[in-house]
Design an enzyme around this catalytic site. Structure first.
Site, mmCIF file in Angstrom:
data_model
loop_
_atom_site.group_PDB
_atom_site.id
_atom_site.type_symbol
_atom_site.label_atom_id
_atom_site.label_comp_id
_atom_site.label_asym_id
_atom_site.label_seq_id
_atom_site.Cartn_x
_atom_site.Cartn_y
_atom_site.Cartn_z
ATOM 1 N N LEU A 84 45.318 49.040 44.245
ATOM 2 C CA LEU A 84 45.787 47.927 43.428
ATOM 3 C C LEU A 84 46.355 48.411 42.098
ATOM 4 O O LEU A 84 47.340 47.863 41.596
ATOM 5 C CB LEU A 84 44.649 46.931 43.187
ATOM 6 C CG LEU A 84 43.980 46.349 44.434
ATOM 7 C CD1 LEU A 84 42.869 45.374 44.035
ATOM 8 C CD2 LEU A 84 45.004 45.655 45.330
ATOM 9 N N ASP A 126 43.422 57.819 35.368
ATOM 10 C CA ASP A 126 42.752 58.050 36.650
ATOM 11 C C ASP A 126 42.066 59.411 36.596
ATOM 12 O O ASP A 126 42.394 60.231 35.737
ATOM 13 C CB ASP A 126 43.769 58.015 37.804
ATOM 14 C CG ASP A 126 43.159 57.505 39.110
ATOM 15 O OD1 ASP A 126 42.280 58.218 39.660
ATOM 16 O OD2 ASP A 126 43.530 56.419 39.575
ATOM 17 N N ASP A 182 38.072 59.453 32.581
ATOM 18 C CA ASP A 182 36.838 59.019 33.235
ATOM 19 C C ASP A 182 36.375 57.772 32.497
ATOM 20 O O ASP A 182 35.943 57.849 31.341
ATOM 21 C CB ASP A 182 35.792 60.132 33.151
ATOM 22 C CG ASP A 182 34.470 59.755 33.814
ATOM 23 O OD1 ASP A 182 34.260 58.563 34.121
ATOM 24 O OD2 ASP A 182 33.637 60.661 34.009
ATOM 25 N N SER A 236 36.222 40.662 41.595
ATOM 26 C CA SER A 236 36.240 40.690 43.058
ATOM 27 C C SER A 236 35.728 39.354 43.554
ATOM 28 O O SER A 236 34.958 38.673 42.861
ATOM 29 C CB SER A 236 35.336 41.814 43.588
ATOM 30 O OG SER A 236 35.101 41.665 44.975
ATOM 31 N N CYS A 263 41.767 48.484 36.626
ATOM 32 C CA CYS A 263 41.435 48.449 38.050
ATOM 33 C C CYS A 263 40.377 49.475 38.445
ATOM 34 O O CYS A 263 39.742 49.326 39.489
ATOM 35 C CB CYS A 263 42.688 48.697 38.894
ATOM 36 S SG CYS A 263 43.953 47.422 38.758
ATOM 37 N N THR A 323 44.196 48.423 50.819
ATOM 38 C CA THR A 323 44.193 49.626 50.000
ATOM 39 C C THR A 323 43.974 50.835 50.917
ATOM 40 O O THR A 323 43.613 50.679 52.088
ATOM 41 C CB THR A 323 43.063 49.550 48.958
ATOM 42 O OG1 THR A 323 41.809 49.430 49.658
ATOM 43 C CG2 THR A 323 43.247 48.338 48.051
ATOM 44 N N PHE A 374 41.949 43.590 50.548
ATOM 45 C CA PHE A 374 43.311 44.089 50.395
ATOM 46 C C PHE A 374 43.506 45.388 51.172
ATOM 47 O O PHE A 374 42.570 46.161 51.374
ATOM 48 C CB PHE A 374 43.650 44.297 48.917
ATOM 49 C CG PHE A 374 44.196 43.070 48.258
ATOM 50 C CD1 PHE A 374 45.545 42.976 47.932
ATOM 51 C CD2 PHE A 374 43.386 41.985 47.999
ATOM 52 C CE1 PHE A 374 46.070 41.835 47.352
ATOM 53 C CE2 PHE A 374 43.891 40.834 47.414
ATOM 54 C CZ PHE A 374 45.245 40.754 47.093
ATOM 55 N N SER A 405 46.149 54.929 42.794
ATOM 56 C CA SER A 405 46.061 54.447 44.173
ATOM 57 C C SER A 405 45.758 52.953 44.203
ATOM 58 O O SER A 405 45.378 52.354 43.191
ATOM 59 C CB SER A 405 44.967 55.200 44.949
ATOM 60 O OG SER A 405 43.691 54.912 44.414
ATOM 61 N N TYR A 414 27.306 45.694 43.152
ATOM 62 C CA TYR A 414 28.727 45.386 43.063
ATOM 63 C C TYR A 414 28.962 43.914 42.723
ATOM 64 O O TYR A 414 29.729 43.583 41.808
ATOM 65 C CB TYR A 414 29.394 45.753 44.388
ATOM 66 C CG TYR A 414 30.888 45.553 44.440
ATOM 67 C CD1 TYR A 414 31.745 46.443 43.807
ATOM 68 C CD2 TYR A 414 31.448 44.483 45.154
ATOM 69 C CE1 TYR A 414 33.126 46.278 43.867
ATOM 70 C CE2 TYR A 414 32.812 44.318 45.214
ATOM 71 C CZ TYR A 414 33.651 45.203 44.575
ATOM 72 O OH TYR A 414 35.005 45.029 44.628
#
Length: 264
Positions: A18, A37, A58, A154, A85, A202, A200, A16, A167
């Protein structure tokens, strides 16, 4: 590095957002892509659509990542392009007001450690395992290049907002990996870079369009130019250019329409 037909690539978080756009762009360039993923249904479907392979991985588990690379290499050979990503984290302020106790409450160290594992440690894990495989492959060109690894940071790495202490700092750590890792790998011919996307469109953000159209409009207007959220395809375009351009190494790119995030 020339992106040749049949060259292998790995994209984490490729089911999913990016990562999905990056996997599709690399496949359109002729590469055989393995998607890592945890979303098996979406990952399998997208891998099939682009003629690639899916591995349930994972990123917070060492053996899961190792097994993913084993599956990818068995299917397509040694990856020469790796795009990371995928991430997982938690949110919270360093100190927050607890209405029940009438006192400030500290963000738990365990919550911070969870985000550090899901963002920073996982970035090192994926990059270093990919680099180990690349190091034992033959050079691709006269420069002695063996591969390219691109991490996803980011704009929060530089403009961390309120509630983004985990983050923002861990994404800054991802940027901090880039130059020393690029230098560690320079004699082997492996490049390392990162991209700092802004806001973005997403699936997570697109959900806001119906839930809160006013907030959606405000987000679009907050970008200096163009006045919209970024398209995942624009992120993917940069991913491909970083892979192609062998002189891009040890660099962190902002991709944000010139936005600078306010405190909140």
């Amino acid at each position: 590095m020339e992106l040749t037909h049949g060259m292998a690539a790995v994209v984490t978080g490729g089911a999913s957002g990016l990562g999905r756009a990056s996997a599709e762009a690399l496949a359109q360039a002729g590469l055989k892509v393995t998607i890592f993923d945890i979303d098996e249904e979406a990952g399998e479907a997208h891998a099939k659509a682009i003629g690639g392979t899916f591995a349930r991985v994972d990123i917070t588990q060492e053996q899961s990542v190792v097994a993913g690379f084993d599956k990818a290499r068995a299917a397509h050979g040694q990856e020469r392009v790796t795009v990371h990503c995928a991430m997982t984290s938690r949110r919270g302020k360093t100190l927050g007001w607890d209405k029940e106790s009438g006192r400030y409450k500290r963000l738990a160290t365990e919550d911070y450690a969870f985000g550090a594992e899901g963002i920073l440690v996982s970035s090192y894990r994926v990059a270093s395992h990919s680099a180990l495989g690349m190091a034992n492959a033959e050079p691709l060109n006269e420069d002695g290049e063996r591969g390219c690894i691109t991490l996803t940071a980011s704009v929060a790495a530089q403009d961390g907002q309120i509630g983004q202490v985990i983050y923002g700092s861990c994404k800054a750590g991802v940027n901090g990996l880039v130059l020393p890792m690029a230098r560690d790998l320079m004699d082997i011919g492996i490049r390392v870079n990162s991209v700092m996307p802004g806001i973005f469109a997403t699936p997570l953000m697109l959900g806001m369009k119906d839930r809160n159209p006013q907030m959606w409009d405000q987000l679009n207007a907050s970008v200096p130019f163009p006045k919209r959220l970024g398209h995942p395809e624009e992120f993917a375009s940069l991913i491909c250019e970083i892979a192609r351009n062998s002189y891009i190494n040890g660099h962190q790119f902002r991709l944000d329409g010139a936005i600078r995030m306010p405190p909140k």
